[in-house]
Motif scaffolding. Structure first.
Motif, PDB file in Angstrom:
ATOM      1  N   GLY A  48     -11.908   4.909  19.534  1.00  0.00           N
ATOM      2  CA  GLY A  48     -11.070   6.104  19.424  1.00  0.00           C
ATOM      3  C   GLY A  48      -9.679   5.853  18.866  1.00  0.00           C
ATOM      4  N   ILE A  49      -9.528   4.766  18.089  1.00  0.00           N
ATOM      5  CA  ILE A  49      -8.221   4.444  17.504  1.00  0.00           C
ATOM      6  C   ILE A  49      -8.264   4.764  16.012  1.00  0.00           C
ATOM      7  CG2 ILE A  49      -6.578   2.569  17.039  1.00  0.00           C
ATOM      8  CD1 ILE A  49      -7.774   1.195  19.619  1.00  0.00           C
ATOM      9  N   LYS A  50      -7.254   5.498  15.550  1.00  0.00           N
ATOM     10  CA  LYS A  50      -7.195   5.916  14.149  1.00  0.00           C
ATOM     11  C   LYS A  50      -6.918   4.715  13.257  1.00  0.00           C
ATOM     12  CE  LYS A  50      -4.848   9.308  11.194  1.00  0.00           C
ATOM     13  NZ  LYS A  50      -3.873   8.703  10.307  1.00  0.00           N
ATOM     14  N   VAL A  51      -7.632   4.642  12.140  1.00  0.00           N
ATOM     15  CA  VAL A  51      -7.440   3.587  11.152  1.00  0.00           C
ATOM     16  C   VAL A  51      -6.698   4.193   9.963  1.00  0.00           C
ATOM     17  CG1 VAL A  51      -8.635   2.106   9.481  1.00  0.00           C
ATOM     18  CG2 VAL A  51      -9.464   2.274  11.848  1.00  0.00           C
ATOM     19  N   ASP A  52      -5.602   3.559   9.575  1.00  0.00           N
ATOM     20  CA  ASP A  52      -4.801   4.006   8.441  1.00  0.00           C
ATOM     21  C   ASP A  52      -4.709   2.857   7.454  1.00  0.00           C
ATOM     22  OD1 ASP A  52      -3.468   6.199   7.479  1.00  0.00           O
ATOM     23  OD2 ASP A  52      -1.883   6.176   8.981  1.00  0.00           O
ATOM     24  N   VAL A  53      -5.376   2.975   6.312  1.00  0.00           N
ATOM     25  CA  VAL A  53      -5.256   1.947   5.275  1.00  0.00           C
ATOM     26  C   VAL A  53      -4.132   2.425   4.373  1.00  0.00           C
ATOM     27  CG1 VAL A  53      -6.429   0.680   3.435  1.00  0.00           C
ATOM     28  CG2 VAL A  53      -7.695   1.423   5.460  1.00  0.00           C
ATOM     29  N   ALA A  54      -2.950   1.850   4.579  1.00  0.00           N
ATOM     30  CA  ALA A  54      -1.749   2.363   3.922  1.00  0.00           C
ATOM     31  C   ALA A  54      -0.687   1.274   3.912  1.00  0.00           C
ATOM     32  CB  ALA A  54      -1.237   3.593   4.681  1.00  0.00           C
ATOM     33  N   CYS A  55       0.459   1.599   3.361  1.00  0.00           N
ATOM     34  CA  CYS A  55       1.585   0.667   3.363  1.00  0.00           C
ATOM     35  C   CYS A  55       2.684   1.248   4.240  1.00  0.00           C
ATOM     36  CB  CYS A  55       2.093   0.463   1.939  1.00  0.00           C
ATOM     37  SG  CYS A  55       3.574  -0.547   1.870  1.00  0.00           S
ATOM     38  N   THR A  56       3.022   0.531   5.297  1.00  0.00           N
ATOM     39  CA  THR A  56       4.062   0.994   6.232  1.00  0.00           C
ATOM     40  C   THR A  56       5.354   1.327   5.499  1.00  0.00           C
ATOM     41  OG1 THR A  56       3.097  -0.249   8.052  1.00  0.00           O
ATOM     42  CG2 THR A  56       5.431   0.315   8.258  1.00  0.00           C
ATOM     43  N   LEU A  57       5.743   0.489   4.529  1.00  0.00           N
ATOM     44  CA  LEU A  57       6.996   0.713   3.804  1.00  0.00           C
ATOM     45  C   LEU A  57       6.961   2.022   3.023  1.00  0.00           C
ATOM     46  CD1 LEU A  57       7.600  -2.925   2.538  1.00  0.00           C
ATOM     47  CD2 LEU A  57       8.811  -1.748   4.380  1.00  0.00           C
ATOM     48  N   VAL A  58       5.805   2.319   2.409  1.00  0.00           N
ATOM     49  CA  VAL A  58       5.668   3.576   1.665  1.00  0.00           C
ATOM     50  C   VAL A  58       5.696   4.758   2.634  1.00  0.00           C
ATOM     51  CG1 VAL A  58       4.116   4.966   0.228  1.00  0.00           C
ATOM     52  CG2 VAL A  58       4.462   2.534  -0.283  1.00  0.00           C
ATOM     53  N   LEU A  59       4.967   4.648   3.745  1.00  0.00           N
ATOM     54  CA  LEU A  59       4.957   5.737   4.738  1.00  0.00           C
ATOM     55  C   LEU A  59       6.375   6.020   5.225  1.00  0.00           C
ATOM     56  CD1 LEU A  59       1.813   4.754   6.845  1.00  0.00           C
ATOM     57  CD2 LEU A  59       1.989   6.607   5.181  1.00  0.00           C
ATOM     58  N   LEU A  60       7.144   4.964   5.501  1.00  0.00           N
ATOM     59  CA  LEU A  60       8.519   5.152   5.988  1.00  0.00           C
ATOM     60  C   LEU A  60       9.399   5.772   4.910  1.00  0.00           C
ATOM     61  CD1 LEU A  60       8.935   1.781   7.886  1.00  0.00           C
ATOM     62  CD2 LEU A  60       9.108   4.043   8.933  1.00  0.00           C
ATOM     63  N   SER A  61       9.284   5.280   3.673  1.00  0.00           N
ATOM     64  CA  SER A  61      10.173   5.759   2.619  1.00  0.00           C
ATOM     65  C   SER A  61       9.858   7.184   2.185  1.00  0.00           C
ATOM     66  CB  SER A  61      10.158   4.815   1.404  1.00  0.00           C
ATOM     67  OG  SER A  61       8.894   4.844   0.787  1.00  0.00           O
ATOM     68  N   THR A  62       8.618   7.634   2.467  1.00  0.00           N
ATOM     69  CA  THR A  62       8.246   9.007   2.098  1.00  0.00           C
ATOM     70  C   THR A  62       8.196   9.925   3.314  1.00  0.00           C
ATOM     71  OG1 THR A  62       5.907   8.392   2.235  1.00  0.00           O
ATOM     72  CG2 THR A  62       6.936   8.272   0.062  1.00  0.00           C
ATOM     73  N   ASN A  63       8.755   9.441   4.441  1.00  0.00           N
ATOM     74  CA  ASN A  63       8.796  10.212   5.689  1.00  0.00           C
ATOM     75  C   ASN A  63       7.424  10.681   6.144  1.00  0.00           C
ATOM     76  OD1 ASN A  63      11.608  10.013   6.085  1.00  0.00           O
ATOM     77  ND2 ASN A  63      11.914  11.576   4.519  1.00  0.00           N
ATOM     78  N   GLN A  64       6.413   9.849   5.946  1.00  0.00           N
ATOM     79  CA  GLN A  64       5.055  10.181   6.406  1.00  0.00           C
ATOM     80  C   GLN A  64       4.654   9.303   7.584  1.00  0.00           C
ATOM     81  OE1 GLN A  64       2.121  10.941   3.133  1.00  0.00           O
ATOM     82  NE2 GLN A  64       3.806  10.167   1.891  1.00  0.00           N
ATOM     83  N   TYR A  65       5.595   8.499   8.086  1.00  0.00           N
ATOM     84  CA  TYR A  65       5.279   7.578   9.173  1.00  0.00           C
ATOM     85  C   TYR A  65       5.036   8.364  10.444  1.00  0.00           C
ATOM     86  CZ  TYR A  65       5.273   3.303  11.885  1.00  0.00           C
ATOM     87  OH  TYR A  65       4.895   2.266  12.701  1.00  0.00           O
TER      88      TYR A  65
END
Length: 121
Positions: free
Chosen positions: A104-121
């Motif tokens: 039941g844990i969500k998997v996010d294949v992404a880049c933390t730095l991109v998520l933070l810089s685009t306010n999607q974190y």
């Protein structure tokens, strides 16, 4: 902005490493950070631990470990029960995705730095 308590797994004190940049940006954006790496040190006021400690109320685990090194942490991460695990570029691991989803844990294949810089974190 909400504080998403985050574990950075594979933390490094080397400024050119993405885990270092991620810790710095997470702190700048007001998130609580727990850093676990091979060597002790400090990044942006956060002490890097070398041992896995019991964790609670973790929102996100962001991985900076290759799939082989991740195996040592499978149970640790699942027992921590984060809401999601971010697989940064180079950490993709379909075997682990299945285990996380089964728990039941969500998997996010992404880049933390991109998520933070685009306010999607």
């Amino acid at each position: 902005m909400s504080n998403k308590k985050t574990v950075v797994l594979g933390a490094s004190i080397k400024p050119n490493r993405y885990s270092f940049m991620a810790i710095t940006q997470l702190v700048e954006k007001g998130h609580s950070v727990i850093a676990i790496g091979q060597n002790v040190g400090e990044v942006a006021g956060i002490n890097i631990r070398t041992k896995s400690i019991p964790l609670a109320n973790i929102h996100t685990v962001t991985l900076y470990l290759n799939p082989t090194r991740q195996r040592d942490y499978y149970n640790y991460i699942i027992e921590t029960k984060p809401k999601r695990v971010i697989f940064n570029p180079g950490t993709e691991n379909p075997e682990f995705y299945q285990l996380l989803k089964a728990n039941g844990i969500k998997v996010d294949v992404a880049c933390t730095l991109v998520l933070l810089s685009t306010n999607q974190y």
